[in-house]
Enzyme design. Structure first.
Site, PDB file in Angstrom:
ATOM      1  N   GLY A 255       0.910  -1.111  -0.090  1.00 36.61           N
ATOM      2  CA  GLY A 255       0.089   0.026  -0.097  1.00 36.61           C
ATOM      3  C   GLY A 255       0.806   1.241  -0.181  1.00 36.61           C
TER       4      GLY A 255
ATOM      5  CG  ASP B   1       8.864  -6.838  10.455  1.00 37.96           C
ATOM      6  OD1 ASP B   1       9.803  -7.332  10.543  1.00 37.96           O
ATOM      7  OD2 ASP B   1       8.188  -6.229   9.557  1.00 37.96           O
TER       8      ASP B   1
END
Length: 378
Positions: free
Chosen positions: A48, A170
């Site tokens: 995105g 992450d």
């Protein structure tokens, strides 16, 4: 009102409740993107886009994240939207912490029907700082006091996530933002999970070079200590100028880990033989000791600093330092190179080369919103 809107309304209400439920801060808001003036792209890709914008009424500078949508089956929910709302919930739950990017709310793009996650705009990522500082291999290394300052803030943010039962999964330089004066903030909770609501087995998640060995070896019930490992990888990268364990595959990553830290055995990691991928990685007999100190001798990293790095980069998660434990060690309280921990504000932001401004963006209409997969790339 369609299914998509009602799902969004439910998620927004939950995020709003979390954001306003403590600390006396303002409640999060949901509004239209028409209230914002687009400035430029910050990041875009298959996931995105993240754009920079300015609130028309207040002049507040923000970052707005949009995820491409795809549907699960006929008439299914918009997965990109679900992921965005989940990230909003996690950010709202951990709001008002100085080392986690601040969550402002959600904004609806009325023409496409996409929801955007509105956050404070901080500055470049730590990976950008590393690239510019070490560009061409001739940049100066980060000093120990600079590394300590970054790690103190990073581990403080990680501790807040874990206190709220959120595992980031992450942590890497690309998901750490650097603001004015060297302020460091964790961002991108797109792969995070709620350990209070979600039970094992857990899937592998994260970026190459920063995944904990237990995750790489298929442990189905790994926990928050995977974040501590990733934080240790960031610390090592700041000191070395390059990633410590980034390989061509997960097997190569494990080989790099064992080559530097020593191959695990029943004595150092009792549960190691029970892991699903035990025996899948060839072990060299010469990997019989930890060589981390050889890479970072005492003239590069003090004894107290090495205690933190070595404790975070411990293969056995049961023996690994948690974020809270690491912050209690002397390195974060003692003097390093004549600068006391209490005087850290005197340490400036690591020097970087002048950066080019991101390309301008004309309007929200240029934001990709097609039916693609979700999740940050790189």
């Amino acid at each position: 009102m369609g299914e998509k809107r009602s799902a969004a309304d439910s998620g927004i209400a939950d995020a709003d409740e979390h954001a306003g439920g403590g600390g006396g801060g303002k409640r999060s808001c949901m509004e239209s993107t028409d209230n914002y003036e687009v400035t430029c792209w910050l990041r875009k890709g298959a996931f995105g886009a993240v754009i920079r914008a300015r609130h028309r009424a207040t002049g507040r500078d923000v970052a707005i994240k949009f995820l491409r949508r795809h549907r699960c089956g006929m008439g299914g929910k918009a997965v990109g939207e679900d992921a965005l709302l989940r990230e909003a919930l996690y950010l709202a739950r951990c709001s008002h912490h100085p080392s986690i990017v601040h969550y402002h709310g959600l904004a609806l793009e009325p023409r496409s029907g996409m929801w955007g996650l509105v956050m404070e705009h901080v500055g470049p990522s730590l990976s950008s700082v590393l690239r510019e500082r070490h560009g061409g291999g001739g940049g100066p290394p980060f000093t120990e006091e600079e590394v300590r300052r970054v790690m103190r803030q990073l581990l403080s943010g990680v501790q807040r996530l874990h206190d709220r039962h959120v595992v980031h999964r992450d942590i890497k330089p690309g998901n750490i933002l650097v603001g004015d004066g060297g302020v460091v903030k964790l961002c991108d909770l797109g792969l995070a999970m709620d350990t209070a609501a979600r039970k094992p087995p857990y899937q592998k998640a994260g970026s190459p070079g920063y995944k904990a060995p237990e995750m790489l070896l298929g442990k189905p019930d790994y926990g928050e200590l995977v974040d501590a490992w990733s934080a240790g990888c960031v610390m090592g990268e700041l000191l070395a100028g390059v990633p410590l364990f980034r390989g061509h595959s997960e097997t190569d990553e494990l080989l790099r880990i064992f080559r530097l830290l020593g191959a695990p055995c029943r004595q150092t990691w009792p549960s190691y033989p029970s892991l699903p991928l035990f025996g899948a990685v060839p072990i060299c007999r010469s990997w019989d000791r930890n060589r981390l100190r050889d890479l970072f001798p005492e003239e590069r990293l003090s004894r107290d600093g090495f205690e933190v790095l070595n404790g975070l980069l411990t293969c056995n998660p049961d023996a690994r330092l948690s974020a809270a434990e690491a912050l209690r060690l002397p390195w974060f309280n003692a003097t390093v190179d004549g600068i006391a921990a209490a005087d850290e504000t005197k340490i400036g932001q690591p020097a970087v080369s002048p950066r080019q401004e991101p390309p301008p963006l004309a309007s929200f209409a240029a934001i990709p919103c097609g039916d693609y997969g979700t999740g940050f790339a790189g």
